[in-house]
Design a protein around this motif. Structure first.
Motif, short mmCIF file in Angstrom:
data_model
loop_
_atom_site.label_atom_id
_atom_site.label_comp_id
_atom_site.label_asym_id
_atom_site.label_seq_id
_atom_site.Cartn_x
_atom_site.Cartn_y
_atom_site.Cartn_z
N GLY A 643 0.82 -1.20 0.00
CA GLY A 643 0.00 0.00 0.00
C GLY A 643 0.85 1.25 0.00
N SER A 644 0.31 2.33 0.51
CA SER A 644 0.99 3.63 0.48
C SER A 644 2.08 3.69 1.54
CB SER A 644 -0.02 4.76 0.71
OG SER A 644 -0.97 4.78 -0.33
N ASN A 645 3.22 4.24 1.14
CA ASN A 645 4.36 4.40 2.03
C ASN A 645 5.02 5.74 1.79
OD1 ASN A 645 5.14 1.52 3.36
ND2 ASN A 645 4.24 1.20 1.32
N THR A 646 5.57 6.31 2.85
CA THR A 646 6.39 7.51 2.74
C THR A 646 7.73 7.22 3.39
OG1 THR A 646 4.50 9.01 2.76
CG2 THR A 646 6.65 9.95 3.30
N LEU A 647 8.80 7.28 2.57
CA LEU A 647 10.15 7.03 3.06
C LEU A 647 10.86 8.36 3.28
CD1 LEU A 647 9.25 4.38 1.58
CD2 LEU A 647 11.64 3.98 1.10
N THR A 648 11.71 8.39 4.27
CA THR A 648 12.49 9.61 4.55
C THR A 648 13.95 9.35 4.19
OG1 THR A 648 11.02 10.30 6.33
CG2 THR A 648 13.22 11.26 6.28
N LEU A 649 14.49 10.21 3.32
CA LEU A 649 15.89 10.12 2.92
C LEU A 649 16.66 11.23 3.61
CD1 LEU A 649 17.99 8.74 1.05
CD2 LEU A 649 17.43 10.46 -0.68
N ASN A 650 17.52 10.88 4.56
CA ASN A 650 18.29 11.87 5.31
C ASN A 650 19.50 12.29 4.47
OD1 ASN A 650 19.91 13.32 7.06
ND2 ASN A 650 19.40 12.06 8.83
N THR A 651 19.52 13.54 4.03
CA THR A 651 20.58 14.04 3.14
C THR A 651 21.47 15.06 3.84
OG1 THR A 651 19.12 15.77 2.30
CG2 THR A 651 19.15 13.67 1.10
N SER A 652 21.40 15.14 5.15
CA SER A 652 22.13 16.20 5.86
C SER A 652 23.64 16.08 5.69
CB SER A 652 21.78 16.15 7.35
OG SER A 652 22.12 14.89 7.91
N SER A 653 24.14 14.87 5.38
CA SER A 653 25.59 14.70 5.24
C SER A 653 26.10 14.99 3.85
CB SER A 653 25.97 13.25 5.62
OG SER A 653 25.36 12.33 4.71
N LEU A 654 25.19 15.26 2.93
CA LEU A 654 25.58 15.50 1.54
C LEU A 654 25.74 16.99 1.26
CD1 LEU A 654 23.24 12.94 -0.29
CD2 LEU A 654 25.61 12.62 0.46
#
Length: 678
Positions: A643-654
């Motif tokens: 079903g529906s999903n929301t993933l979080t991509l942590n980009t603070s180190s980029l």
């Protein structure tokens, strides 16, 4: 200050005139003396030079042109030549001149209805009208001059005569000075507004340049000005080797003379070429037949020239030299005997060319017969400069991407890039700081970054073109489907604008080129015509273009080149995010993205990005982040449900930049682009 010697002056009545006098004693109208205030950084000054010449050509023998380099536009910068003179600054700075814009010119130092600020200076569009008015007026005095070069003393012997056909108003002032023609040097706007004055090597050919005054800033007084008065004054001027470091070539010198009834009102004037004795003149023509590099990966050149004696005096020696960007060039001294019509070929030592854009130029033969002969015709020894374009010998990377970030506005060539820009056209990196105050939005592609590359087409002339090309890259490791992509923003200047952008690649060091993209006009416009207003693209005024690059697959040495041409007047064009991308299966990636309803936000992101998706089955989802060089900089795995999903991509180190996010699911692989801001 240059010294001069007053040899002889006489003031006698007309009854004692000798038969050898050369000034006319018949009443005549006034001649024009146009003192043009100019400078090497004045964009429209070349148009003033053109209009001054036009006035002279239309009125043979009636116009004296004096080009005075003065004011802020004449200030040299770095290694620029200094064409200014103290006398010229004094004339331009006179309280009655009142220059408010360049180019400006004083016609006989008189104030006309259209003069600037009520002074004597007027804009170039008025010179023909004002000059015509002057030439329609009767003159009370005639002026003539003769000038002969004495090769024994190295001096110019000058005789100036004046004859009053009418009565002057009182004391007049005789002004005598030196002008020089054919002075090579820089000139902003030269190629655009006076292309006939451009030299083959890209220099501008300055004419009628003020070099010295022999009579001070305001002349010597002539106290008797009654009708029938004859004036004869004789001067001698020692020709210096240079003035302010600018060589003085006696065969290019003129002598001017004019009479004024005060510091400003010029009555009439005359100009004469310096006459040279026949025994010291020659004419050496020169052609080039150099062995140039065969391609962009060859770094050796052997300069070679052939010199022919076109005149009667025998030539027994001369020096000739060449210059090559990035090296000191070379000089050869030739000795022998060349009669009229005979030639000699000079082959210089082999030289090494640096990576990038180099210019091979040549200097005309000099020191002829140990300085005893002067070449009086330099035009047939002016060889066009030869441009050489090379790249670094080794590939600089295993992928290709350019985003023009981290560079200051005005940077012409970013790292590992070079220009093919023979016309010196305006092309450079821009950020929002291109305006003052800066733009309120980021100027890069789609407003997602600050830097991009601008081809400043409004400053180009019809038919101009320029290219930016890049060092070799090794694409042999990219085995998937290859695609060219770049962001472009462009608006027409008017309905007739038809600028073109072409992207090419070479796998054989520039011998042959494959066109990856080639479109113009409406096919690349991203905004409406601006009808003369300069274009600064908003974030929604960009378009991403693509092109098939599979012909480059497996190539280990690929050179990319972007060429922009303007067959007519066009507005600015902006380029960003130029890259080659590899996609294992373009169709399946797009289908997966649509099937899963993938949405990445916010985009641009700062420290994290959200990824929405809708899966039929649960399981692990891998997120692989790649920079534009293809290097994986981050990976993460998250377990999801059906079903529906929301993933979080942590980009603070980029770092800030553009990244490709590979989303690997059990139902397929999708790739999304994310822009990070910091």
């Amino acid at each position: 200050m240059k010294r001069f010697t007053l040899l002889f002056s006489a003031l006698v009545a007309s009854a004692g005139l000798s038969a050898q006098t050369f000034v006319s004693t018949s009443p005549a109208n006034k001649n024009v003396v146009l003192e043009e205030y100019t400078g090497i950084y004045c964009v429209y000054c070349p148009d003033g030079h053109r209009l001054g010449k036009q006035l002279s050509d239309n009125n043979p023998g009636r116009v004296v042109l004096i080009n005075i380099h003065t004011g802020g536009y004449a200030n040299p910068n770095g290694s620029d030549p200094d064409f200014r003179t103290g006398h010229g600054d004094a004339v331009a700075g006179h309280a009655d001149v009142k220059i408010s814009g360049y180019p400006a010119g004083s016609v006989n130092r008189r104030s006309f209805p259209n003069s600037q600020n009520g002074g004597t200076a007027s804009s170039r569009g008025n010179w023909a009208t004002d000059g015509g008015a002057v030439m329609g007026e009767a003159s009370v005095v005639n002026v003539a001059a003769k000038a002969d070069y004495n090769d024994q003393t190295g001096e110019i012997d000058i005789v100036v005569e004046a004859y009053y056909t009418g009565a002057g108003s009182g004391t007049d002032y005789l002004n005598v000075g030196i002008l020089q023609n054919n002075v090579p040097g820089p000139q902003t706007g030269g190629a655009t507004y006076n292309p006939s004055n451009m030299l083959p090597n890209g220099d501008y050919n300055h004419q009628h340049m003020l070099r010295a005054s022999l009579t001070g800033d305001w002349g010597v007084s002539i106290d008797t000005t009654t009708a029938g008065t004859f004036v004869s004054k004789t001067y001698s001027w020692k020709v210096p080797a240079d003035i302010n470091g600018i060589p003085v070539e006696v065969h290019n010198l003129e002598v001017y003379a004019f009479m004024a009834d005060n510091q400003q009102d010029i009555l009439t004037g005359a100009v004469t070429q310096v006459t040279l004795p026949a025994n010291i003149t020659t004419d050496l023509s020169m052609t080039a037949n150099s062995a140039l590099p065969a391609d962009m990966c060859t770094y050796k050149v052997t300069p070679e020239v052939t010199i022919t004696n076109e005149e009667n005096n025998a030539v027994t020696s001369f020096d000739v030299s060449y210059g090559l960007s990035g090296t000191s060039g070379g000089m050869e001294s030739w000795t022998g005997s060349l009669a009229k019509g005979q030639s000699a070929t000079i082959k210089f030592q082999e030289a090494t060319v640096m990576a990038g854009a180099s210019t091979l130029s040549y200097s005309a033969p000099n020191n002829i017969n140990m300085g005893a002969l002067l070449d009086i015709n330099s035009s047939n020894a002016a060889i066009p400069s030869e441009n050489i374009y090379t790249v670094n010998s080794a590939a600089v990377g295993t992928s290709f991407s350019y985003d023009f970030e981290g560079l200051n506005t005005g940077t012409e060539v970013p790292g590992n890039a070079y220009l093919m820009n023979e016309g010196g056209l305006r092309v450079f990196v821009v950020t929002n700081a291109v305006t003052n105050p800066p733009l309120s939005w980021q100027l890069g592609g789609h407003g997602k970054s600050d830097g991009c590359y601008r081809f400043d087409l409004p400053t180009w002339s019809a038919g101009d073109q320029a290219s930016i090309y890049f060092d070799k890259v090794d694409l042999s490791g990219m085995n998937g489907s290859l695609e060219l992509s770049f962001d472009l923003a462009y608006a027409g200047w008017d309905a007739n604008s038809n600028a073109r952008i072409k992207v090419e690649a070479s796998t054989d060091c520039g011998k042959n080129w494959t066109i990856l993209f080639n479109k113009d006009g409406d096919d690349i416009e991203t905004a409406a015509d601006l009808n003369g207003q300069r274009f600064y693209p908003q974030p929604n005024q960009w378009q991403t273009h693509t092109g098939d690059a599979n012909a480059l697959k497996g190539s280990s040495e690929v050179i990319f080149k972007v060429t922009v041409s303007a067959p007519n007047v066009s507005n600015a064009m902006y380029l960003d995010n130029l890259m080659i991308t590899e996609k294992a299966d373009q169709t399946s990636i797009a289908e997966v993205s649509n099937k899963l309803g993938i949405n990445v936000y916010p985009n641009p992101a700062v420290n994290e990005a959200k990824i929405d998706m809708n899966l039929q089955n649960g399981g692990d989802v891998a997120l692989n982040v790649y920079d534009l060089t293809g290097k994986r900089v981050m990976t993460a795995t998250e377990n999801v449900v059906a079903g529906s999903n929301t993933l979080t991509l942590n980009t603070s180190s980029l770092e800030a930049g553009i990244y490709n996010v590979e989303i690997v699911t059990a139902e397929g692989v999708a790739v999304e682009r994310v822009v990070l801001e910091k």
